[in-house]
Design an enzyme around this catalytic site. Structure first.
Site, PDB file in Angstrom:
ATOM      1  N   ASN A  30       0.876  -1.179   0.000  1.00 35.50           N
ATOM      2  CA  ASN A  30       0.000   0.000   0.000  1.00 35.50           C
ATOM      3  C   ASN A  30       0.910   1.225   0.000  1.00 35.50           C
ATOM      4  O   ASN A  30       1.509   1.546   1.029  1.00 35.50           O
ATOM      5  CB  ASN A  30      -0.887  -0.032   1.251  1.00 35.50           C
ATOM      6  CG  ASN A  30      -1.672   1.257   1.436  1.00 35.50           C
ATOM      7  OD1 ASN A  30      -1.795   2.056   0.505  1.00 35.50           O
ATOM      8  ND2 ASN A  30      -2.201   1.463   2.627  1.00 35.50           N
ATOM      9  N   TRP A  31       1.012   1.862  -1.156  1.00 38.33           N
ATOM     10  CA  TRP A  31       1.960   2.988  -1.276  1.00 38.33           C
ATOM     11  C   TRP A  31       1.430   4.260  -0.598  1.00 38.33           C
ATOM     12  O   TRP A  31       2.164   5.202  -0.418  1.00 38.33           O
ATOM     13  CB  TRP A  31       2.237   3.275  -2.743  1.00 38.33           C
ATOM     14  CG  TRP A  31       3.065   2.224  -3.436  1.00 38.33           C
ATOM     15  CD1 TRP A  31       3.484   1.022  -2.917  1.00 38.33           C
ATOM     16  CD2 TRP A  31       3.575   2.280  -4.775  1.00 38.33           C
ATOM     17  NE1 TRP A  31       4.223   0.338  -3.854  1.00 38.33           N
ATOM     18  CE2 TRP A  31       4.291   1.090  -5.003  1.00 38.33           C
ATOM     19  CE3 TRP A  31       3.496   3.213  -5.812  1.00 38.33           C
ATOM     20  CZ2 TRP A  31       4.930   0.821  -6.220  1.00 38.33           C
ATOM     21  CZ3 TRP A  31       4.126   2.940  -7.026  1.00 38.33           C
ATOM     22  CH2 TRP A  31       4.832   1.755  -7.225  1.00 38.33           C
ATOM     23  N   LYS A  32       0.152   4.303  -0.289  1.00 34.79           N
ATOM     24  CA  LYS A  32      -0.485   5.497   0.300  1.00 34.79           C
ATOM     25  C   LYS A  32      -0.222   6.720  -0.591  1.00 34.79           C
ATOM     26  O   LYS A  32      -0.126   6.569  -1.799  1.00 34.79           O
ATOM     27  CB  LYS A  32       0.013   5.716   1.724  1.00 34.79           C
ATOM     28  CG  LYS A  32      -0.079   4.456   2.581  1.00 34.79           C
ATOM     29  CD  LYS A  32       0.067   4.746   4.038  1.00 34.79           C
ATOM     30  CE  LYS A  32       0.144   3.441   4.811  1.00 34.79           C
ATOM     31  NZ  LYS A  32       0.048   3.620   6.240  1.00 34.79           N
ATOM     32  N   GLY A  43       2.792  -1.200   4.286  1.00 32.24           N
ATOM     33  CA  GLY A  43       2.837   0.233   3.994  1.00 32.24           C
ATOM     34  C   GLY A  43       4.273   0.681   3.746  1.00 32.24           C
ATOM     35  O   GLY A  43       4.812   0.538   2.652  1.00 32.24           O
ATOM     36  N   GLY A  44       4.907   1.202   4.790  1.00 27.94           N
ATOM     37  CA  GLY A  44       6.252   1.798   4.662  1.00 27.94           C
ATOM     38  C   GLY A  44       7.251   0.918   3.933  1.00 27.94           C
ATOM     39  O   GLY A  44       7.990   1.394   3.054  1.00 27.94           O
TER      40      GLY A  44
HETATM   41  C1  PEP Z   1      -0.769   0.119   6.090  1.00 24.35           C
HETATM   42  O1  PEP Z   1      -1.015   1.298   6.215  1.00 24.35           O
HETATM   43  O2  PEP Z   1      -1.526  -0.601   5.418  1.00 24.35           O
HETATM   44  C2  PEP Z   1       0.401  -0.413   6.773  1.00 24.35           C
HETATM   45  C3  PEP Z   1       0.395  -1.673   7.105  1.00 24.35           C
HETATM   46  O3  PEP Z   1       1.425   0.470   7.049  1.00 24.35           O
HETATM   47  P1  PEP Z   1       2.851   0.135   7.703  1.00 24.35           P
HETATM   48  O4  PEP Z   1       3.350  -1.148   7.099  1.00 24.35           O
HETATM   49  O5  PEP Z   1       3.711   1.307   7.339  1.00 24.35           O
HETATM   50  O6  PEP Z   1       2.638   0.026   9.174  1.00 24.35           O
END
Ligand code: PEP
Length: 251
Positions: A9-11, A234-235
């Site tokens: 999930n690149w956001k 995410g990150g």
């Molecule tokens: C997300 O927002 O879907 C997520 C899992 O973020 P992160 O991996 O950065 O915690």
């Protein structure tokens, strides 16, 4: 049996050229290897067409991070499920905690989005998860059960296309991962809810991903749990090598 999946999930990160580069780096890292899971990257709307061209002929699938609750018309700035599908995307994230928190998405709106996504041939990656206060006061199972309701109103053949992502909000982007046991307990609880609604066979075939500060260093332990079928990342999806490290946790 159900599929293992690693989805990024690149956001709201990367410009289009940066996103194309990131997708290209990932495709190159995957060349000559055999991923033991399905791989999906979910990008901003603006990137979908350009990234679709990069992913062509690769094992990586494409998804969006959201879609509109309406099918078309005078909704300036919105992007419909049909538009997402027309870019070549196969998946769409729905109900991410950031959309619930900042954009007020609730079960009613998510039911409409689910309907449109499914009607347009998109596979929803449907996110659920409690906030820290709910983890601490012990109401987390009840909260997640409530968030699952839009899925339980679907006809079973539609439900079978859905991937569930359990993302404890207190673990998202915080560096504070749920322990593998906490993840397993919630995933088993979710699977039980699915079983009660749709039966054992459907529950056993449902992929349930964990999300929240998942990294190459902790993915293997999380994914080793019987009810954890991969991750929503995410990150760590923003660096091809890190994302690849998580995919390799399934080797
Ligand atoms: C997300 O927002 O879907 C997520 C899992 O973020 P992160 O991996 O950065 O915690």
């Amino acid at each position: 049996m159900r599929k293992n999946i690693v989805a990024g999930n690149w956001k709201m990160n990367t410009t289009v050229p940066e996103g194309v580069q990131l997708a290209d780096d990932l495709v190159n890292l995957l060349k000559g290897t055999k991923a033991n899971c399905d791989v999906v990257i979910c990008t901003p709307f603006t990137h979908l067409c350009a990234v679709a061209a990069i992913l062509e002929g690769s094992p990586v699938c494409l998804g969006a991070e959201n879609c509109a609750r309406h099918d078309k018309g005078a909704y300036t700035g919105e992007v419909s499920a049909a538009m997402v599908r027309s870019t070549g995307a196969d998946y769409v994230i729905l109900g991410h905690s950031e959309r619930r928190q900042y954009f007020g998405e609730n079960n009613e709106e998510l039911s409409e989005k689910l309907r449109l996504a499914l009607d347009n041939g998109l596979r929803p990656i449907f996110c659920v998860g409690e906030v820290l206060e709910q983890r601490e006061d012990g109401s987390f199972n009840e909260v997640v059960a409530g968030q699952l309701e839009p899925l339980f109103n679907l006809p079973v053949d539609d439900f079978k296309k859905v991937i569930i992502a359990y993302e404890p909000v207190w673990a998202i982007g915080t560096g504070k991962t749920a322990t593998a046991d906490q993840a397993e307990d919630m995933h088993a609880f979710i699977r039980k809810q699915v079983e009660e609604k749709f039966g054992k066979q459907v529950a056993e075939a449902t992929s349930i991903l964990y999300g929240g500060s998942c990294k190459p260093g902790n993915a293997r332990e999380l994914f080793a749990k019987p009810d954890v079928d991969g991750g929503l990342i995410g990150g760590a999806a923003l660096k091809a090598a890190d994302f690849m490290g998580i995919i390799e946790a399934f080797s």
